[in-house]
Motif scaffolding. Structure first.
Motif, mmCIF file in Angstrom:
data_model
loop_
_atom_site.group_PDB
_atom_site.id
_atom_site.type_symbol
_atom_site.label_atom_id
_atom_site.label_comp_id
_atom_site.label_asym_id
_atom_site.label_seq_id
_atom_site.Cartn_x
_atom_site.Cartn_y
_atom_site.Cartn_z
ATOM 1 N N MET A 143 0.828 -1.211 0.000
ATOM 2 C CA MET A 143 0.000 0.000 0.000
ATOM 3 C C MET A 143 0.862 1.260 0.000
ATOM 4 S SD MET A 143 -3.096 -1.160 2.527
ATOM 5 C CE MET A 143 -4.190 0.222 2.144
ATOM 6 N N THR A 144 1.923 1.260 0.789
ATOM 7 C CA THR A 144 2.825 2.410 0.831
ATOM 8 C C THR A 144 3.496 2.607 -0.520
ATOM 9 O OG1 THR A 144 3.230 2.059 3.187
ATOM 10 C CG2 THR A 144 4.838 3.398 1.998
ATOM 11 N N PHE A 145 4.008 1.536 -1.096
ATOM 12 C CA PHE A 145 4.667 1.623 -2.400
ATOM 13 C C PHE A 145 3.680 2.030 -3.493
ATOM 14 C CE2 PHE A 145 8.328 -1.482 -1.277
ATOM 15 C CZ PHE A 145 8.971 -0.478 -0.582
ATOM 16 N N THR A 146 2.432 1.596 -3.378
ATOM 17 C CA THR A 146 1.415 1.994 -4.354
ATOM 18 C C THR A 146 1.208 3.503 -4.324
ATOM 19 O OG1 THR A 146 0.311 -0.152 -4.250
ATOM 20 C CG2 THR A 146 -1.008 1.719 -5.024
ATOM 21 N N ALA A 147 1.096 4.060 -3.116
ATOM 22 C CA ALA A 147 0.934 5.514 -2.994
ATOM 23 C C ALA A 147 2.165 6.237 -3.551
ATOM 24 C CB ALA A 147 0.701 5.900 -1.534
ATOM 25 N N MET A 148 3.345 5.718 -3.239
ATOM 26 C CA MET A 148 4.579 6.351 -3.690
ATOM 27 C C MET A 148 4.706 6.300 -5.213
ATOM 28 S SD MET A 148 8.540 5.267 -2.867
ATOM 29 C CE MET A 148 8.340 5.357 -1.111
ATOM 30 N N LEU A 149 4.586 5.110 -5.775
ATOM 31 C CA LEU A 149 4.813 4.956 -7.209
ATOM 32 C C LEU A 149 3.701 5.571 -8.047
ATOM 33 C CD1 LEU A 149 6.409 1.414 -7.320
ATOM 34 C CD2 LEU A 149 7.524 3.629 -7.627
ATOM 35 N N THR A 150 2.469 5.516 -7.582
ATOM 36 C CA THR A 150 1.374 6.171 -8.305
ATOM 37 C C THR A 150 1.613 7.676 -8.359
ATOM 38 O OG1 THR A 150 -0.181 4.450 -7.621
ATOM 39 C CG2 THR A 150 -1.133 6.538 -8.370
ATOM 40 N N SER A 151 2.056 8.244 -7.250
ATOM 41 C CA SER A 151 2.390 9.677 -7.226
ATOM 42 C C SER A 151 3.520 9.986 -8.199
ATOM 43 C CB SER A 151 2.784 10.110 -5.813
ATOM 44 O OG SER A 151 1.727 9.935 -4.912
ATOM 45 N N CYS A 152 4.549 9.163 -8.201
ATOM 46 C CA CYS A 152 5.684 9.376 -9.100
ATOM 47 C C CYS A 152 5.256 9.303 -10.566
ATOM 48 C CB CYS A 152 6.785 8.346 -8.838
ATOM 49 S SG CYS A 152 7.633 8.545 -7.267
ATOM 50 N N VAL A 153 4.472 8.295 -10.898
ATOM 51 C CA VAL A 153 4.010 8.129 -12.284
ATOM 52 C C VAL A 153 3.161 9.331 -12.696
ATOM 53 C CG1 VAL A 153 2.508 6.753 -13.790
ATOM 54 C CG2 VAL A 153 4.194 5.623 -12.313
ATOM 55 N N PHE A 154 2.259 9.767 -11.822
ATOM 56 C CA PHE A 154 1.431 10.935 -12.127
ATOM 57 C C PHE A 154 2.313 12.148 -12.405
ATOM 58 C CE2 PHE A 154 -0.574 14.896 -10.997
ATOM 59 C CZ PHE A 154 -1.826 14.823 -11.591
ATOM 60 N N LEU A 155 3.280 12.387 -11.539
ATOM 61 C CA LEU A 155 4.128 13.573 -11.675
ATOM 62 C C LEU A 155 5.002 13.519 -12.929
ATOM 63 C CD1 LEU A 155 5.064 13.983 -7.922
ATOM 64 C CD2 LEU A 155 3.588 15.511 -9.272
ATOM 65 N N ILE A 156 5.521 12.351 -13.240
ATOM 66 C CA ILE A 156 6.334 12.198 -14.458
ATOM 67 C C ILE A 156 5.454 12.409 -15.694
ATOM 68 C CG2 ILE A 156 7.631 10.542 -15.862
ATOM 69 C CD1 ILE A 156 8.622 9.357 -13.104
ATOM 70 N N PHE A 157 4.284 11.783 -15.697
ATOM 71 C CA PHE A 157 3.344 11.953 -16.814
ATOM 72 C C PHE A 157 2.959 13.419 -16.969
ATOM 73 C CE2 PHE A 157 -0.970 12.080 -18.549
ATOM 74 C CZ PHE A 157 -0.760 11.377 -19.754
ATOM 75 N N LYS A 158 2.650 14.068 -15.869
ATOM 76 C CA LYS A 158 2.255 15.481 -15.882
ATOM 77 C C LYS A 158 3.380 16.351 -16.451
ATOM 78 C CE LYS A 158 -0.792 18.593 -14.452
ATOM 79 N NZ LYS A 158 -2.155 18.669 -14.894
ATOM 80 N N TYR A 159 4.605 16.058 -16.081
ATOM 81 C CA TYR A 159 5.756 16.836 -16.556
ATOM 82 C C TYR A 159 5.875 16.778 -18.078
ATOM 83 C CZ TYR A 159 10.528 18.389 -17.307
ATOM 84 O OH TYR A 159 11.631 19.067 -17.765
ATOM 85 N N PHE A 160 5.702 15.589 -18.622
ATOM 86 C CA PHE A 160 5.898 15.409 -20.054
ATOM 87 C C PHE A 160 4.678 15.758 -20.907
ATOM 88 C CE2 PHE A 160 9.439 12.754 -18.576
ATOM 89 C CZ PHE A 160 10.464 13.363 -19.306
#
Length: 128
Positions: free
Chosen positions: A109-126
Motif C-alpha cells: 500500500m505504501t509503495f502503491t501511494a509512492m509509485l502512483t504519485s511518481c508516475v502521475f508527476l512524471i506523466f504530468k511533466y511530459f
C-alpha cells in the motif's frame, strides 16, 4: 481547500502514538539506547523508524500531485493508501509472532501511494 493536510495530520497522530509507545517500552525495559538484544524493543524501534523513513517522502509526493491538479479522488486514494498501509505495517511488525501478510500488505500500500504519485508527476511533466 487542500485535501492532503488531513492525511498529514492523521499520519502525525500515528507517528506520535508510535513515538510514545517506543518511549514507554524503553522506560519499561530500562533500555536507554539501542535494543539491548530485546526483540520487542527492536520491533518497536523498526516500526517507528520505518514510519519516519517512508511517510515524509510519500506525503511530499502526494502534495505535489495535489498542487499539480490531481483529482480529489486520487488525493484521497493516495492519502488513505499511505495511512492504512503504514497502520497495517506497524501492526504487523509490532507482533513478536509476526504474520508477514500485514507487513507485506502495508508495504504494498505504501509503495502503491509512492509509485502512483511518481508516475502521475512524471506523466504530468511530459504532457504539459
Amino acid at each position: 481547500m487542500y485535501i492532503l493536510p488531513i492525511y498529514a495530520a492523521l499520519c502525525g497522530v500515528l507517528f506520535f502514538y508510535l513515538s510514545v509507545r517506543t518511549i514507554g517500552l524503553r522506560r519499561k525495559l530500562k533500555i536507554g539506547i539501542g535494543a539491548s538484544d530485546n526483540h520487542e524493543m527492536l520491533r518497536a524501534m523498526r516500526v517507528h523508524s520505518n514510519f519516519a523513513e517512508y511517510v515524509p517522502i510519500v506525503l511530499i509526493l502526494i502534495y505535489l500531485v495535489e498542487v499539480q491538479g490531481g483529482a480529489k479522488f486520487l488525493i484521497h486514494a493516495l492519502g488513505l493508501c499511505l495511512l492504512l498501509g503504514r497502520s497495517i505495517h506497524a501492526y504487523g511488525v509490532s507482533q513478536l509472532k509476526e504474520k508477514f501478510v500485514f507487513r507485506v500488505t502495508g508495504m504494498v500500500m505504501t509503495f502503491t501511494a509512492m509509485l502512483t504519485s511518481c508516475v502521475f508527476l512524471i506523466f504530468k511533466y511530459f504532457t504539459v
